[in-house]
Every structure is written in structure tokens, then in C-alpha cells.
Design an enzyme around this catalytic site. Structure first.
Site, PDB file in Angstrom:
ATOM      1  CG  ASP A  49      27.558 -21.179 -21.365  1.00 20.86           C
ATOM      2  OD1 ASP A  49      26.730 -22.091 -21.486  1.00 20.86           O
ATOM      3  OD2 ASP A  49      28.657 -21.336 -20.833  1.00 20.86           O
ATOM      4  CG  ASP A  97      35.019 -27.448 -17.137  1.00 17.75           C
ATOM      5  OD1 ASP A  97      35.124 -27.033 -18.296  1.00 17.75           O
ATOM      6  OD2 ASP A  97      34.789 -28.637 -16.861  1.00 17.75           O
TER       7      ASP A  97
END
Length: 621
Positions: free
Chosen positions: A341, A560
């Protein structure tokens, strides 16, 4: 072409932690015994060593001698080693105090509980090394920083008594350990006690020369902390022996984070020691703590501010490199998954894009994503048994023409910034995400690309994407034998909902939606996806050209993000995309989030999720 694309956002979110900076820093070492590089006998010290040994009357009831040495240095950081010897009556607990002369700061410690107030440092015993017999020693160590001179401290005290004692001349009945805890068993969550001593690095095993595929020819490290959690779920033993990655997602995780709801008490050294004990051929770490981390996210922002590049280098990468470069671990191939990311955000989430975020503009402007990753590649890539794989997003993020090549160019430029293309061994896609490995019933062509699901993307599964991305990276100057990984921990999409053939009637969207293996409502949905399943099991050389391995980088069952805002000591935030009642936004086609209910904070274990993942595994368990 649609004006708004869900693929123009990172659609995976993972662990995040916050660290509060205080004047008085309490440093809790990992519960496992900390062992560092041998310094030899305390009477013979190399450069940077200092022995404080003076005479003590033989009749004294209390006494100690201390040997302090610097065993490693880098930029403004250093590693300190302390040998504390009891030359008086036995201790049932101990407390060492000393002061720095030049404003040095301790950032992490092991073999004792470190605290610092001003210049004074206090080290208290752990639960397993408080008892020290006459003539025995304990050996705490630490990572520190300095801004100039790094003068060794010269005055020490244990339990309030100045350490002016000379070593005893008689040997105890049984030889005391020089750097290990007593023979009584440490807490059960620690690795077994049959660990290699610090005085003699392993003499067997590979010499550290790199191989073409680090996953080939052996078995991977099984994280005992994850294994125990999974085996606490019905049927978990079916997957618990698979290798998964260890996430180093904050500075505290280097030494272990006891009390955290995410990472456990084992630190980097603990996992490496356990990998040696297991006889594992490789171990996987996720390097994940860039300044301004995951600039487009809510649930996985990091602990370091956008300008803290120096802290990233000295307090995060440098200590990791010390552990990974330890000669005790030369027999293990150390595989780093470097900063997920990150770089793709500088292409897809900056001004001019529908998913633009101000923080991504900041990180593009200050260059700290590239500087941080280049430093990590350079520092870790210099270690002979280390293999670096850089995150390359996934097909549902980078598969469009205006994302694909620009991201490859940016990654290639960052690798070259590290000083050598050989500092990277390959790239990984689908980390912590849900993209299908193969979509067997859909062909991407001019007929299918206009569908809402494909949305003009050139790729519709991870296999086709990574093969094309690998070739693009070679075009950008990477070595021709560069390898690719795919995270298959949650992309199986099996169970009763899995299609068994193509749907050939109805509208284009009806045909695509009925034929696709990936059962998400939209590719922009990334959080705790309902209906997901375990994918292909980890294995090397799985078949498709250019792919080194299928891997489980996201350990199955780790959340998550939380379904609602949850107060927590780890500083984890809340993202509406993890809320099953959220009706979405333009970036996910205004679809429901598809998230499971009652999820804990990111990185915490989620039993309901791993149960579903096993039920929907493909291939089936």
C-alpha cells in the site's frame, strides 16, 4: 471508459498501530529470551567495550560486576550489550541502573525491562531471569540512538549497590549461562529452549549465497502464535501448519508487543530463533511502517508522520537489519515483503485522480515513500541470505493503462535509487486482498471489457496480471529472472456459490456476474469479505511462468478492520468499508461493503472469518 474506477484506490487494508512518544519511555522486551551477538569472555573486550571491575571484600553479602560494550553501530544508532555478574549472595530479583553521559536514548531492549528518565536507564529482570546465583550472569541488551559522541557509561548499580565487585574465583556447582535465562522453563508461549547459543553461530546450513527461488527446496516457517490461534477454531488444524508471514508493522513489533490485540509477544529475533529450531528453509516478514503509511487509508495508517524518514531508518529498518544479519540465522532464507500500500498510491491517489487524497500528494512531494523503500532495499538487500519482494498492488488496482506502466516505472526508479537492481528479488501482488487467481469462465476482450465488473481493465485475475507486470518490470530494467509472488490466503472463492461454468444468457453484466469466481459485489470491496475462501496452499514453482510461489502473506483469520469503532490500545482506526451496513460510494459503485459483521480491529484474530475461509476453501480442504 467509465470516469470513476474502483481500481484507482488500494483495495486492501491491513494492520496499523500508533506509538506515543513520551519523555519517559517504557520498553517492554519480548517474553522470549533475547540473545545477541557473542562478545566473548567479559575480560576480553573489543573496540567500544568497557569493563567495570574492582575489588570487593570477600565477606560482602552483596556485589556485582558489569561489562558494557557496543556491539554494532549504524548512522546515529547502536546496539548495546550488558553482562551483569553476581559476585555476592544470590538474587531473587535484580534492578540495574546506570546513566548516559551524552544524551543517548534506548529505543528497544531485551533480556530485561528497560525504562529511561532523562539520562538514567533502569533495567529490571524479566519473570524468567530474576534468580541469579553467586557467580552467575544475566545478559540484557538494547538498541539505542545518539546524536554525537557515544561515550560508554562508567558507573552501575544493582539493587542499589554499586557494581565494584571483582568476579568470584570459585566456579558455581553448575556452569551459569552467559547470555541465556535459567534452565527453568520460560512462559509456554515462548519458543522451546533448544535454541542456538549466542557464542557459536551455526556451522551447518547454506553459507548465505542467494538462490534463484528462495521458496524452492524446503519448507517455510510456521508462526507458532498464529498456529495456536487457528487451532483454537474447529477444524483449524487443517491449515495451521502452513507458512504465513510475520508482520513488522510498528517499531514495537521488532521486539514483540505483549498486550497488543494484534501482534503477539514474539519479536523478530524470537521468530528467527524459532525458524532455526523448526529447521525451516525460509521465513517471511512484512516490512510495513513507512512515514505517512498507506496515505489513502483510514484503518491502516501508520505510527510515523510523513516527515519522520530518519526515524524510519534508524529506529525501524536499522534494528531489523541487525537481527536479519545475525550469523546465527545464515541457514534460513529471509524473505521480506516490502511496504505494501505504498508506491502505487503515488500514481492512483494523487491530485487529478477521482480517488485523490491530500496525504498521498504530500508523500509524493516529499519523496519519503521512495526514500524509505530505497533505504530498506539497500540495507536489507546487502545481507546475503535476504530476499526482497516489493508490493505491486493487484489487478483490480493497477490493471488500467494509466496505472500499469506509470507504477512499474515508479517502482523501477525506486529500486535504482537503492543503488542496485539486485537489491530486489521480485514483486508480489494481491497482498491481503481477494482477487481470484484465475477466472476460468471469462475472457478479457473488447466484448467483455465494458462490463461493470471488468470496467475496461485489461486484467481480470492475478495470474494474467502478474505475468504481464513481470514482463513490464523487465522492460523497465529489472533482471530477466525477476520473480513474482501471489498472496492466495483468501482468494479461493469456493463453496456452493462458486460457478461451475460460464453463463451465456442475459445482458453482458448478467453473464459476467454469473460467470465470475470472485463473488465480491465490487472489486473496490476489500474488508473482511463475506463468502471468501482459503486459496491455493503455499508452494514454490506452482506452474505459471515467472511465478516463484503462491504464499500466505496475510495470515487467514486476521481481521482487515473493525465493523464499528472500537477503542483499543493499538490506535486502530475505523473505516466504513468494514461496516456491513455501509452502502458504499462512487469508488465501489455505490454497492454494499460486503464485509462480515462483528469484526475486531485490524490484525486481531477473527474466528468467524477463518471458519468461513475454511468452509469456502478452493481447492477444498
Amino acid at each position: 471508459m467509465l470516469a470513476i474506477r474502483a481500481g484507482e484506490q488500494p483495495v486492501r487494508r491491513v494492520c496499523a498501530r500508533d506509538e506515543t512518544r513520551r519523555t519517559v519511555v517504557r520498553l517492554v522486551s519480548s517474553r522470549t529470551r533475547k540473545q545477541r551477538l557473542a562478545i566473548g569472555a567479559v575480560a576480553v573486550l573489543g573496540l567500544g567495550g568497557l569493563s567495570v571491575i574492582q575489588a570487593l571484600p570477600a565477606s560482602a553479602a552483596a556485589g556485582c560486576s558489569v561489562t558494557y560494550s557496543v556491539t554494532g553501530s549504524w548512522n546515529n544508532g547502536f546496539q548495546g550489550n550488558i553482562v551483569i555478574r553476581n559476585v555476592g549472595d544470590a538474587w531473587t530479583s535484580w534492578n540495574l541502573t546506570f546513566s548516559f553521559a551524552n544524551g543517548q536514548r534506548v529505543s528497544q531492549g531485551w533480556g530485561g525491562r528497560f525504562t529511561q528518565s532523562g539520562t538514567q536507564v533502569t533495567v529490571a529482570n524479566e519473570s524468567w531471569n530474576g534468580s541469579v546465583a553467586n557467580g552467575a550472569s544475566v545478559n540484557p541488551g538494547f538498541i539505542g540512538s545518539h546524536s554525537g559522541t557515544n561515550t560508554n557509561p562508567t558507573s552501575f548499580a544493582v539493587n542499589g549497590v554499586a557494581c565494584t565487585g571483582s568476579p568470584v574465583t570459585s566456579n558455581p556447582t553448575s556452569a551459569p549461562p552467559t547470555s541465556r535465562p535459567p534452565t527453568s522453563a520460560p512462559p509456554t508461549s515462548q519458543p522451546p529452549t533448544s535454541q542456538p547459543p549466542t557464542s557459536n553461530p551455526p556451522t551447518t546450513g547454506p553459507p548465505g549465497q542467494r538462490v534463484d527461488n528462495p521458496y524452492a527446496g524446503g519448507r517455510g516457517y510456521v508462526n507458532p502464535e498464529w498456529k495456536a490461534k487457528v487451532e483454537g477454531v474447529s477444524g483449524g488444524s487443517r491449515i495451521s501448519s502452513n507458512p504465513t508471514a510475520v508482520w513488522i508493522d510498528r517499531i514495537a513489533a521488532i521486539e514483540g508487543t505483549a498486550g497488543s490485540q494484534s501482534n503477539g509477544p514474539m519479536g523478530v529475533e524470537d521468530h528467527l530463533l524459532e525458524a532455526v529450531r523448526q529447521g525451516a528453509s525460509y521465513i517471511q516478514f512484512v516490512i510495513y511502517n513507512l512515514p505517512g503509511r498507506d496515505c489513502s487509508a483510514l484503518a491502516s495508517n501508520g505510527e510515523l508522520g510523513p516527515t519522520e524518514i530518519d526515524r524510519y531508518k534508524t529506529a525501524y529498518i536499522d534494528p531489523i537489519s541487525v537481527y536479519q544479519n545475525d550469523a546465527r540465522f545464515r541457514s534460513v532464507r529471509i524473505i521480506n515483503i516490502v511496504e505494501i500500500d505504498s508506491l502505487p498510491n503515488l500514481i492512483t491517489n494523487v491530485s487529478g485522480r477521482p480517488s485523490a487524497k491530500p496525504m498521498c500528494d504530500t508523500m509524493k512531494a516529499n519523496g519519503n515513500y521512495q526514500a524509505g523503500i530505497a533505504y530498506a532495499l539497500q540495507k536489507l538487500g546487502a545481507i546475503p541470505n535476504v530476499y526482497n519482494y516489493i508490493d505491486a498492488g493487484h489487478h483490480g488496482w493497477l490493471g488500467w493503462d494509466d496505472n500499469f506502466r506509470p507504477t512499474a516505472q515508479l517502482i523501477a526508479d525506486t529500486v535504482r535509487l537503492s543503488g542496485s537492481v539486485n537489491n530486489v528479488h521480485g514483486f508480489i501482488s494481491n497482498t491481503a486482498n481477494y482477487g481470484a487467481l484465475v477466472e476460468p469462465y471469462i475472457t478479457v476482450n473488447d466484448t467483455t471489457r465494458p462490463s461493470k465488473w471488468i470496467d475496461w481493465n485489461r486484467y481480470n485475475d492475478e495470474t494474467s496480471f502478474v505475468q504481464a507486470f513481470r514482463q513490464e518490470m523487465v522492460t523497465q530494467g529489472m533482471p530477466s529472472n525477476i520473480g513474482m509472488l501471489i498472496d492466495t490466503s483468501r482468494n479461493g472463492w469456493g463453496g456452493a456459490a462458486r460457478p461451475t461454468g460460464p453463463v451465456t444468457t442475459g445482458t453482458l453484466d448478467e453473464q459476467i456476474n454469473g460467470s465470475k469466481v470472485d463473488r465480491r459485489l465490487h472489486k473496490g470491496n476489500w474488508c473482511n469479505q463475506s463468502g471468501a475462501g482459503i486459496g491455493e496452499r503455499p508452494r514454490a514453482n506452482p506452474g505459471p511462468s515467472g511465478i516463484d510461489a503462491y504464499v500466505w502473506i496475510k495470515p487467514p483469520g486476521e481481521s482487515d478492520g473493525s465493523s464499528r469503532l472500537i477503542d483499543n490500545p493499538d490506535g486502530k482506526g475505523f473505516d466504513r468499508m468494514c461496516d456491513p451496513t455501509y452502502t458504499g460510494n462512487v469508488l465501489n459503485g455505490n454497492n454494499l461493503s460486503g464485509a462480515l459483521p462483528d469484526a475486531p480491529i485490524s490484525g486481531a484474530f477473527f474466528p468467524a472469518q477463518v471458519t468461513q475461509l475454511m468452509q469456502n476453501a478452493y481447492p477444498a480442504l
